[in-house]
Design an enzyme around this catalytic site. Structure first.
Site, PDB file in Angstrom:
ATOM      1  CB  VAL A  49       2.928  -6.188   7.557  1.00 29.82           C
ATOM      2  CG1 VAL A  49       4.249  -6.082   8.393  1.00 29.82           C
ATOM      3  CG2 VAL A  49       3.199  -7.197   6.469  1.00 29.82           C
ATOM      4  CE  LYS A  94       6.736   6.302   8.482  1.00 23.56           C
ATOM      5  NZ  LYS A  94       5.673   6.755   8.531  1.00 23.56           N
ATOM      6  CE  LYS A 100       4.781   4.973  12.155  1.00 20.23           C
ATOM      7  NZ  LYS A 100       3.584   4.763  11.572  1.00 20.23           N
ATOM      8  CB  SER A 108      -1.109  -0.018   1.244  1.00 20.30           C
ATOM      9  OG  SER A 108      -0.224  -0.208   2.328  1.00 20.30           O
ATOM     10  CE1 TYR A 109       3.984   6.298   2.564  1.00 15.35           C
ATOM     11  CE2 TYR A 109       5.632   5.385   3.734  1.00 15.35           C
ATOM     12  CZ  TYR A 109       5.133   6.316   3.418  1.00 15.35           C
ATOM     13  OH  TYR A 109       5.758   7.676   3.836  1.00 15.35           O
ATOM     14  CD  GLU A 138       7.160  -2.968   9.103  1.00 14.21           C
ATOM     15  OE1 GLU A 138       7.724  -3.189  10.121  1.00 14.21           O
ATOM     16  OE2 GLU A 138       7.514  -2.842   8.106  1.00 14.21           O
TER      17      GLU A 138
END
EC number: 1.1.1.94
Length: 338
Positions: free
Chosen positions: A282, A109, A194, A14-15, A284
């Site tokens: 996923v 990330k 985060k 997606s990213y 993360e």
């Protein structure tokens, strides 16, 4: 060697797809590669990523390339957008195919699994010192970025010229504002920590603690991020920016975040496996929690929220018990004596 594309994106999730769409929408010829040939064939036929970003058509400047060698030969600018646990293996796969003038930037990330090392160290181990490195980080949900909704991110790297050129390449007046940053370490840390705190925010809301508790957790989570960053030589100012406070607030407060939704499920009583299965992609933060916990222990940095989330995910502790332990910690000043 002349470029036949402005940039190659490795990672068709997606990213990665969203970043490729943003780049191509800005008029840059962009190649998108993914590890699954069948998935890449579907992307080429559908001219959209129906699996991850349904209904968002690819711009004309976005081209699908299933052959990694061809993808890497096309441009010296390589953007890696893969999960952190395969980051090193993807770089190893790419290494013999990279151009001599290649420049590597990632939007992954996380930290290295098991060791908790920064991805810059993984990249240097795999690629050596030859290539300039950079990282993108900031508050971005893939769907909103792909739709062209206003977004802002930061970029930092080892080479100021590369960083400046990335700002120009990525920046779009209508959809994406890009800030240059000179804190390579801080941007990498913010993107990993985060995710951990977002799981905690989700657990808090899943238990039913409310907005006060969520806000307190975000605030103290920022303290933990800053504390770890200082120990590693990062700038505290970075954590007040896009890759720190910005990404933390976004991920902790909106249900587009997989990490937050994962935490919500845990807080409502799901076990770890069931919660991950519910997300379907996923998460993360699950791996990031172990990575950040490992790094904090190695550096001797106190991160009580991270430690409690680690105990929930890896030691079977109940989220409510973790919350009670945090609330019963010894009283302390918010502004310790210097």
């Amino acid at each position: 060697m002349k470029n036949s594309a402005d940039i190659t994106v490795l990672g068709a999730g997606s990213y990665g797809t969203a970043l490729a769409i943003s780049l191509a929408s800005n008029g840059h010829k962009t190649l998108l590669w993914g590890h699954d040939p069948a998935h890449m064939q579907t992307l080429a036929q559908d001219k959209c990523n129906q699996a991850f970003l349904p209904g968002i058509a690819f711009p004309e400047c976005l081209h699908i390339e299933a052959d990694l060698a061809k993808a890497l030969a096309a441009s010296n600018n390589v953007l890696v957008v893969v999960p952190s646990h395969v980051f090193g293996s993807v770089l190893a796969q790419a290494k013999p195919l990279l151009r001599q003038d290649a420049r590597i930037v990632w939007a992954t990330k996380g930290l290295e699994p098991e060791t908790g090392r920064l991805l810059q160290d993984v990249a240097r181990d795999v690629l050596g010192e030859q290539y300039p490195l950079a990282v993108l980080s900031g508050p971005t949900f893939a769907k909103e970025l792909a739709m062209g909704l206003p977004t802002a991110i930061s970029v930092a790297g080892t080479c100021p010229k590369f960083t400046a050129e990335l700002v120009e390449l990525l920046h779009s007046p209508k959809r994406l504002r890009v800030y240059a940053n000179d804190d390579f370490i801080g941007l990498q840390l913010g993107g990993a920590v985060k995710n951990v705190i977002a799981i905690g925010a989700g657990m808090s809301d899943g238990i039913g603690f409310g907005a006060n508790a969520r806000t307190a957790l975000i605030t103290r989570g920022l303290v933990e991020l800053t504390r770890l960053g200082e120990a590693l030589g990062a700038s505290t100012a970075t954590f007040m920016g896009m890759a720190g406070l910005g990404d933390l607030v976004l991920t902790c407060t909106d249900n587009q975040s997989r990490n937050r939704r994962f935490g919500l499920a845990l807080g409502k009583g799901c076990d770890v496996d069931t919660a991950q299965a519910e997300i379907g992609q996923v998460v993360e933060g699950y791996r990031n929690t172990k990575e950040v916990f490992t790094l904090a222990k190695r550096m001797g940095v106190e991160m009580p929220i991270t430690e409690q989330i680690y105990q929930v995910l890896y030691q079977g502790k109940a989220p409510l018990d973790a919350a009670k332990e945090l609330l019963s910690r010894e009283k302390k000043s918010e502004t310790p004596a210097q």
